[in-house]
Design an enzyme around this catalytic site. Structure first.
Site, PDB file in Angstrom:
ATOM      1  N   CYS A  56       1.898 -11.052 -12.300  1.00  0.00           N
ATOM      2  CA  CYS A  56       0.479 -11.009 -12.628  1.00  0.00           C
ATOM      3  C   CYS A  56       0.435 -10.829 -14.049  1.00  0.00           C
ATOM      4  CB  CYS A  56      -0.262 -10.114 -11.664  1.00  0.00           C
ATOM      5  SG  CYS A  56       0.468  -9.325 -10.199  1.00  0.00           S
ATOM      6  N   ASP A  88      -0.445  -3.518  -7.470  1.00  0.00           N
ATOM      7  CA  ASP A  88      -0.598  -3.162  -6.070  1.00  0.00           C
ATOM      8  C   ASP A  88       0.749  -4.063  -5.109  1.00  0.00           C
ATOM      9  OD1 ASP A  88      -2.604  -2.155  -7.049  1.00  0.00           O
ATOM     10  OD2 ASP A  88      -4.208  -2.991  -5.475  1.00  0.00           O
ATOM     11  N   CYS A 129      -3.987  -8.193 -12.835  1.00  0.00           N
ATOM     12  CA  CYS A 129      -3.591  -7.538 -11.696  1.00  0.00           C
ATOM     13  C   CYS A 129      -4.838  -6.940 -11.286  1.00  0.00           C
ATOM     14  CB  CYS A 129      -2.243  -6.796 -11.468  1.00  0.00           C
ATOM     15  SG  CYS A 129      -1.786  -6.376  -9.851  1.00  0.00           S
ATOM     16  N   ASP A 130      -4.971  -6.403  -9.860  1.00  0.00           N
ATOM     17  CA  ASP A 130      -6.186  -5.806  -9.256  1.00  0.00           C
ATOM     18  C   ASP A 130      -7.099  -4.948 -10.137  1.00  0.00           C
ATOM     19  OD1 ASP A 130      -4.875  -7.384  -7.181  1.00  0.00           O
ATOM     20  OD2 ASP A 130      -4.712  -5.792  -5.892  1.00  0.00           O
ATOM     21  N   LYS A 131      -6.597  -3.802 -10.449  1.00  0.00           N
ATOM     22  CA  LYS A 131      -7.214  -2.858 -11.075  1.00  0.00           C
ATOM     23  C   LYS A 131      -7.508  -2.994 -12.470  1.00  0.00           C
ATOM     24  CE  LYS A 131      -7.077  -1.293  -7.040  1.00  0.00           C
ATOM     25  NZ  LYS A 131      -6.391  -2.200  -6.617  1.00  0.00           N
ATOM     26  N   CYS A 201      -1.735 -12.675  -7.510  1.00  0.00           N
ATOM     27  CA  CYS A 201      -1.507 -13.207  -5.940  1.00  0.00           C
ATOM     28  C   CYS A 201      -2.813 -14.502  -5.697  1.00  0.00           C
ATOM     29  CB  CYS A 201      -1.974 -11.899  -4.646  1.00  0.00           C
ATOM     30  SG  CYS A 201      -0.658 -10.732  -4.961  1.00  0.00           S
ATOM     31  N   GLU A 451      -4.192   1.645  -0.552  1.00  0.00           N
ATOM     32  CA  GLU A 451      -4.348   0.362   0.247  1.00  0.00           C
ATOM     33  C   GLU A 451      -3.516   0.532   1.460  1.00  0.00           C
ATOM     34  OE1 GLU A 451      -4.074  -3.005  -2.246  1.00  0.00           O
ATOM     35  OE2 GLU A 451      -6.023  -2.823  -3.192  1.00  0.00           O
ATOM     36  N   SER A 477      -5.927  -3.816   1.078  1.00  0.00           N
ATOM     37  CA  SER A 477      -5.820  -5.088   0.248  1.00  0.00           C
ATOM     38  C   SER A 477      -6.782  -6.166   0.361  1.00  0.00           C
ATOM     39  CB  SER A 477      -4.359  -5.134   0.097  1.00  0.00           C
ATOM     40  OG  SER A 477      -4.095  -6.720  -0.491  1.00  0.00           O
TER      41      SER A 477
END
Length: 574
Positions: A56, A88, A129-131, A201, A451, A477
């Site tokens: 990521c 994650d 990435c996610d956060k 992702c 998650e 997730s």
């Protein structure tokens, strides 16, 4: 030079570069090779979440260089710095996931402190990435300096036995392997081919969901959030972002001019329309909080309830982010929503134009089936819905995109933590028709609101994804599928009803009507609450301990400070 100095007179960097008293400060910049002209230009922080933790983030350093070129070309002085990311996919399924949500606050805080400490005038924020995406956007609206957000881009899909695959398939393969439906050799082959490039992702998990949000909320340039990480066009987007942030300085267009109540509603609409991650219901209230706007999980859910689900994206659908980009990108999704009244067109964006103005040149692509017209949706209700009831007075959320059944009733099977539940799933010590309850995983109780992808993916891999339900005060997730309800509040750690459940209690989930109840009387719940005792979590010191002392409820975004309502002055105005 005079024009630049005049511009400097209203910018934060004047405090470190202008006047005889700042000679020591300027000496540091000369030490780094800056010219006199560069010192007296606006200073633009170019913040990236580059690291070697996961694909990521691995391409972000290159993209930061392109953004810096854009800043310099437009008459600014770029100052690059990095902040952390907890990825994650790597943190999933073990104690590392406790660090995930707290990292969002650390990212926002560290960007704020770097910007404040060095008096930078504007921000180009690059996240992968996610956060890191909401964390970077939170910093932008908190500081309120002219800002442009850049997503690092999604990964390309892999291929396994002629089929397009993502990391979701690998998580679910663990479940198949556990029941003998996949060989050791196939699992090893799949893990080698599922993630073939740099990038986040690839499906509509949390990273791509929040990337979609970045365009809809107005902080990212049109089309920039959809281009996959390996595509060379990413460099062009990054350079343009650097140039555009200089234009925002000149026009004095700031993030809080862009992120309004209407913009947040636009963001919630694209999450619903794309079947995005339930985590958006946590991150949008947190971004709103930084602006001083009340926008809770219930506000997000209300928008999602009235927005159609129109993008056939994994995990509920067929396609990945690359596919949507190649048929028209996020603007194609936004265009049909706008044309049919599901978005506000009058919201300002980082282009200096409104959403409607940005969408004028976007043409509908009839030769694709990734995005459906908003008047001919996959389903009339959004891909994510909110729930409320005596088991969730402060709300809960569930992703219904691709969910064949939206009602479920069954007896509770309670687990005080994910590991207990995962072991039961791994050993197949659960029954069809049960509602698995994972509690003490909320923002405070975890701490960190983990998650549960390892557990939900294992269930799906065992072929039980639609035969049991799962509820938690933790999170899921964006890759989770099945009847999985997260963000149940109040959380168990503060005495919420989820902490009062016992094995066998009958739980009723109804995503069609938006309810989550347990068949217990109010009197019984009150009696159980009297017997309930708070329990200690595992964090006795360090960052997780500090987080647990400060964090609020999921209802309002699990934030850790008073937000704009408590600020004495906005940084941009120092």
């Amino acid at each position: 030079m005079d024009a630049k100095i005049n511009l400097k007179s209203r910018l934060p960097s004047r405090h470190v570069t202008e006047g005889p008293s700042r000679a020591p400060h300027r000496s540091y910049y000369y030490a780094m090779g800056l010219t006199t002209g560069q010192i007296h230009q606006p200073f633009v922080g170019v913040a990236s979440c580059w690291n070697e933790a996961a694909p990521c983030n691995i391409a972000l350093m290159r993209q930061a260089q392109a953004a810096k070129k854009g800043v310099a070309a437009a008459g600014g002085t770029p100052r690059e710095f990095c902040t952390i990311t907890v990825t994650d996919g790597i943190a999933m399924g073990h104690a590392g996931m406790y660090s995930s949500l707290p990292s969002r606050e650390a990212i926002a805080d560290s960007v704020e402190l770097t910007m404040r400490g060095h008096s930078y005038d504007a921000l180009v924020g690059i996240a992968g990435c996610d956060k890191s995406l909401p964390g970077m956007m939170m910093a932008m609206v908190r500081l309120n300096v002219p800002s442009v957000f850049i997503y690092g881009g999604s990964i390309l899909p892999g291929t396994f036995k002629g089929k397009q695959v993502t990391v979701q398939d690998v998580f679910e393969a663990v479940g198949k392997h556990s029941v003998g439906q996949m060989s050791d050799e196939d699992l090893e082959t799949l893990e080698r081919v599922a993630c073939p490039t740099a990038g986040a992702c690839g499906a509509q998990f949390t990273a791509n969901t929040m990337a979609t949000v970045s365009e809809a909320i107005g902080l990212a340039l049109p089309y920039s959030a959809g281009a996959p990480a390996p595509y060379e066009i990413r460099d062009a987007f990054c350079m343009t972002a650097g140039e555009q942030v200089m234009e925002l300085i000149k026009q004095n267009i700031r993030p809080r001019d862009i992120v309004t109540r209407k913009a947040l509603e636009n963001a919630a609409a694209v999450v619903a329309a794309s079947g995005g991650s339930t985590n958006a219901a946590l991150h949008l209230p947190a971004i709103a909080h930084e602006c001083g706007i009340e926008f809770s999980l219930f506000d997000v859910a209300e928008i999602m309830k009235r927005t159609p689900y129109i993008a056939d994206l994994k995990p509920g659908g067929k396609y990945v982010a690359k596919d949507m980009f190649e048929v028209g990108g996020i603007p194609l999704l936004m265009k049909t929503l706008l044309d049919h009244g599901y978005m506000h067109g009058d919201c300002m964006t980082v282009t200096g134009r409104t959403i409607a103005e940005n969408m004028k040149s976007v043409k509908w692509n009839p030769d694709q089936d990734v995005v459906y017209p908003a008047d001919k949706p996959i389903t009339v209700t959004g891909g994510v819905v909110g729930l409320k009831g005596n088991l969730a007075p402060d709300g809960a959320i569930v992703k219904v995109a691709g969910l064949p059944v939206q009602k479920f009733t069954g007896p509770a099977r309670c687990f005080d933590g994910e590991e207990e539940c995962f072991q039961a799933v791994k050993d197949k010590k659960y029954k069809e028709g049960e509602v698995l309850v994972i509690r003490y995983e909320g923002p405070r109780g975890g701490p960190g609101m983990r998650e549960m992808l390892s557990t939900t993916a294992a269930l799906y891999g065992q072929g039980m994804g639609n035969k049991v339900a799962l509820i938690t005060d933790g999170r899921f997730s964006g890759a989770t599928r099945g009847f999985c309800v997260g963000h149940v509040g109040p959380e168990a750690a503060v005495g919420g009803p989820i902490g009062l459940l016992r094995d066998g209690d009958i739980i009723e989930l109804d995503a069609e009507n938006g309810t989550l109840n347990v068949k217990l009387s109010d009197a019984e719940l009150v009696a159980r609450k009297k017997d309930w005792k708070p329990r200690e979590n595992h964090a006795g010191s360090g960052a997780l301990w500090k987080y647990a002392q400060q964090v609020g409820s999921a209802l309002h975004g699990a934030v850790t400070h008073p937000g704009a309502k408590g600020e004495k002055a906005v940084y941009a105005d120092i």
